[in-house]
Each structure stands twice: as C-alpha cells, then as structure tokens.
Design a protein around this motif. Structure first.
Motif, PDB file in Angstrom:
ATOM      1  N   GLY A  38      48.795  42.281  38.216  1.00 27.67           N
ATOM      2  CA  GLY A  38      49.568  41.398  39.064  1.00 27.67           C
ATOM      3  C   GLY A  38      48.990  40.001  39.107  1.00 27.67           C
ATOM      4  O   GLY A  38      47.815  39.782  38.807  1.00 27.67           O
ATOM      5  N   PRO A  39      49.817  39.007  39.493  1.00 24.59           N
ATOM      6  CA  PRO A  39      49.325  37.627  39.578  1.00 24.59           C
ATOM      7  C   PRO A  39      48.131  37.482  40.515  1.00 24.59           C
ATOM      8  O   PRO A  39      47.246  36.658  40.270  1.00 24.59           O
ATOM      9  CB  PRO A  39      50.546  36.852  40.092  1.00 24.59           C
ATOM     10  CG  PRO A  39      51.721  37.679  39.684  1.00 24.59           C
ATOM     11  CD  PRO A  39      51.262  39.099  39.772  1.00 24.59           C
ATOM     12  N   GLU A  40      48.089  38.271  41.602  1.00 22.99           N
ATOM     13  CA  GLU A  40      46.981  38.151  42.547  1.00 22.99           C
ATOM     14  C   GLU A  40      45.663  38.577  41.902  1.00 22.99           C
ATOM     15  O   GLU A  40      44.614  37.966  42.130  1.00 22.99           O
ATOM     16  CB  GLU A  40      47.258  38.984  43.800  1.00 22.99           C
ATOM     17  CG  GLU A  40      48.398  38.458  44.667  1.00 22.99           C
ATOM     18  CD  GLU A  40      49.766  38.759  44.079  1.00 22.99           C
ATOM     19  OE1 GLU A  40      49.846  39.614  43.162  1.00 22.99           O
ATOM     20  OE2 GLU A  40      50.747  38.146  44.511  1.00 22.99           O
ATOM     21  N   ARG A  41      45.700  39.641  41.101  1.00 24.43           N
ATOM     22  CA  ARG A  41      44.480  40.071  40.413  1.00 24.43           C
ATOM     23  C   ARG A  41      44.040  39.040  39.389  1.00 24.43           C
ATOM     24  O   ARG A  41      42.843  38.836  39.177  1.00 24.43           O
ATOM     25  CB  ARG A  41      44.715  41.423  39.736  1.00 24.43           C
ATOM     26  CG  ARG A  41      44.811  42.601  40.697  1.00 24.43           C
ATOM     27  CD  ARG A  41      44.949  43.898  39.933  1.00 24.43           C
ATOM     28  NE  ARG A  41      43.828  44.122  39.032  1.00 24.43           N
ATOM     29  CZ  ARG A  41      43.840  45.023  38.044  1.00 24.43           C
ATOM     30  NH1 ARG A  41      44.921  45.758  37.835  1.00 24.43           N
ATOM     31  NH2 ARG A  41      42.782  45.185  37.275  1.00 24.43           N
ATOM     32  N   LEU A  42      44.995  38.394  38.755  1.00 28.65           N
ATOM     33  CA  LEU A  42      44.648  37.316  37.833  1.00 28.65           C
ATOM     34  C   LEU A  42      43.960  36.185  38.582  1.00 28.65           C
ATOM     35  O   LEU A  42      42.913  35.677  38.152  1.00 28.65           O
ATOM     36  CB  LEU A  42      45.904  36.806  37.134  1.00 28.65           C
ATOM     37  CG  LEU A  42      45.728  35.561  36.254  1.00 28.65           C
ATOM     38  CD1 LEU A  42      44.838  35.870  35.064  1.00 28.65           C
ATOM     39  CD2 LEU A  42      47.090  35.056  35.783  1.00 28.65           C
ATOM     40  N   ALA A  43      44.517  35.788  39.729  1.00 27.43           N
ATOM     41  CA  ALA A  43      43.932  34.699  40.507  1.00 27.43           C
ATOM     42  C   ALA A  43      42.553  35.054  41.036  1.00 27.43           C
ATOM     43  O   ALA A  43      41.696  34.177  41.225  1.00 27.43           O
ATOM     44  CB  ALA A  43      44.866  34.323  41.661  1.00 27.43           C
ATOM     45  N   ALA A  44      42.298  36.363  41.279  1.00 30.81           N
ATOM     46  CA  ALA A  44      40.993  36.787  41.788  1.00 30.81           C
ATOM     47  C   ALA A  44      39.878  36.481  40.802  1.00 30.81           C
ATOM     48  O   ALA A  44      38.705  36.403  41.189  1.00 30.81           O
ATOM     49  CB  ALA A  44      41.021  38.269  42.123  1.00 30.81           C
ATOM     50  N   LYS A  45      40.221  36.294  39.524  1.00 28.99           N
ATOM     51  CA  LYS A  45      39.188  35.950  38.547  1.00 28.99           C
ATOM     52  C   LYS A  45      38.553  34.604  38.864  1.00 28.99           C
ATOM     53  O   LYS A  45      37.388  34.363  38.515  1.00 28.99           O
ATOM     54  CB  LYS A  45      39.778  35.957  37.140  1.00 28.99           C
ATOM     55  CG  LYS A  45      40.186  37.336  36.641  1.00 28.99           C
ATOM     56  CD  LYS A  45      40.586  37.316  35.184  1.00 28.99           C
ATOM     57  CE  LYS A  45      40.886  38.716  34.684  1.00 28.99           C
ATOM     58  NZ  LYS A  45      41.193  38.758  33.236  1.00 28.99           N
TER      59      LYS A  45
END
Length: 283
Positions: free
Chosen positions: A164-171
C-alpha cells in the motif's frame, strides 16, 4: 557472472544491453549458453509476460562469484538460485531500472558502469533493524556545465503496487533513522579525538540522495503513491530538505531518460527537476 550474480536475474536482451550493447546479441547468447553448460547459470520460462525466459545464477554460480575480489564486501543473495524465487521476483523491475541509468550515462558521457549498481546493501539502524535499499547507485558526472566529474550516490527504491502507499511512505521514516543513527559500542566512549558519528558517514562523504521509481500502476496509482510520500515527508523534520528525495514513474525514465526533468521532490511534487541536478555536487 560478475553482473548476473548481483543483479539476480535478467533476460538475454537485458544482459546484452548491460554488458555488450555495441556487439551482436548472438555473442551474449553464446556466453550465457557456455555459463549454463558449466552449471553457473540456469533459466526459467515465466508463466506470464509473454513466456519470457529469465536467466539467473545457480547456487554454484553465486558461490563462485562471491569469492572474487570485485565482490568483496557485497552480500550476494543465494535464494535467487531457486526457480521458485525467480518466478516470484520476476515482476521486479530492478534490472530495467539499472539499464535506464546505464544507457543515459553512456549517452551523456558520464560514468556509470554495470557494477556501479549494487542491489540490497545492508545499512544497520540499531535494535537489529536495517535499511536495505533495492539498489545503491554510484554515478560520476562528466565535465559538463562546469562540473569536473563529481561523484553522486543514490539509494534507489523500485516500487511496484505490491504494498500500500502508506507502507511505501513508511520507508521515508526508515531512511530518516539511518540519517540520524549513531551506533553505540559497549565499553567505548566518544572523545574529542574520536567523536561519535552517524553510521552512514563510515561509508559515504555525503548521505546518498533517495530516488523512488514507480512501476506497474497507471497515472492515478502514481499520484496516490506520490501523495502518500508527500504526506510521509510532512511528518519528518528536516530530512526531505537536507537530502534530495525524488520520485518518478519508470515509464517516464524509459521515455525521457533519468537526466530529463521527470523527477518530483516528495516535499513539493508540483516541481519537475532533473537527476542529477545541474550544479548539485557530491564528492
């Protein structure tokens, strides 16, 4: 083998474009065929993607390559030698992303060789955790725009819509931790002569910039992921301003080249900038 082992997998055509684009592809086919006879390389036909054949190193090939001086300090994955692993990772576009940088550097007269693309370099951030970018890129600019050949480094994250986009942003948070992480050694105290420093400074003069490459999604998916990265950047203090963090669709890199103004800063995605930016220096 020196290219295929760290790259993990590639089609014959991709290997040809990486190592010998100026000769006929039959030479590359013959080289790969010899490596397969010697048990260093195997291949698998993918069930999708037009029945594409992918080459990958065998366990013996990985073992042999890991012993070479050029591979010193690199962690070569041994799981890729299993056909199942190749099948599961076949959708990953790391090799194609590497190719767009290699091709652009050759065209511009810059220096970016096949071994300057290093997948999955381990960077500890404490508590047994680590940041492992999809690739670490070394890139030396040619003498253009008054630049005397500065060395640039980048962490590259190639994203397909498997998270998901949120997991991508967590990087972004993980990279901020890496930017700030100072290791603590038991029994050793910092002194004026040897002050405590961030772990990344042991490897790099400057923190590598961060490049997100998006693939496998349409325009709406690209915008959703860029919006998530922008929101994630807004939760951080100085990191997105101290370190260039840029995002671009792979389709734009393929169409225009990485040096074109196709990159969007995550803190201000309305901009379009180049990579490498004219006048921005690293050494």
């Amino acid at each position: 083998m020196g290219v295929l082992a760290p790259y993990r997998m590639a089609t014959t055509e991709q290997m040809h474009r990486v190592i010998a684009p100026s000769v006929r592809i039959e030479q590359t086919r013959r080289r790969l065929a010899r490596l397969r006879v010697e048990g260093l390389v195997d291949r698998i036909t993918l069930p999708q993607a037009g029945r594409t054949r992918v080459r990958f190193p065998t366990a013996y090939g990985v073992q042999l390559a890991s012993e070479w001086p050029e591979m010193r300090g690199r962690r070569l994955s041994r799981t890729v030698s299993a056909p199942t692993a190749v099948r599961l990772k076949a959708g990953h576009t790391l090799t194609e992303t590497a190719l767009v940088f290699l091709k652009d550097a050759r065209r511009r007269g810059d220096v970016c060789e096949p071994m300057d693309w290093i997948p999955e370099v381990h960077h500890p951030i404490g508590s047994g955790e680590a940041v492992i970018p999809d690739a670490l890129l070394y890139y030396r600019r040619g003498p253009v725009d008054g630049d005397n050949g500065s060395m640039l480094r980048a962490f590259v994250e190639v994203d397909r819509p498997t998270m998901g986009p949120e997991r991508l942003a967590a990087k972004l948070t993980a990279y901020e931790r890496l930017h700030c992480y100072v290791p603590v050694f038991p029994g050793r105290r910092p002194t004026l002569q040897k002050p405590a420093v961030e772990e990344w400074r042991r490897r790099y003069p400057l923190f590598p910039r961060l490049l997100f490459v998006l693939d496998g999604t349409g325009p709406a998916g690209v915008e959703n992921r860029i919006s998530a990265l922008r929101a994630g950047a807004g939760l951080l203090a100085r990191f997105p301003y101290d370190v260039p963090v840029l995002v671009a669709p792979l389709a734009d890199l393929l169409q225009h080249a990485p040096s074109a103004p196709v990159w969007r800063p995550v803190h201000d995605p309305g901009q379009r900038v180049r990579w490498p930016e004219p006048g921005h220096r690293q050494t």
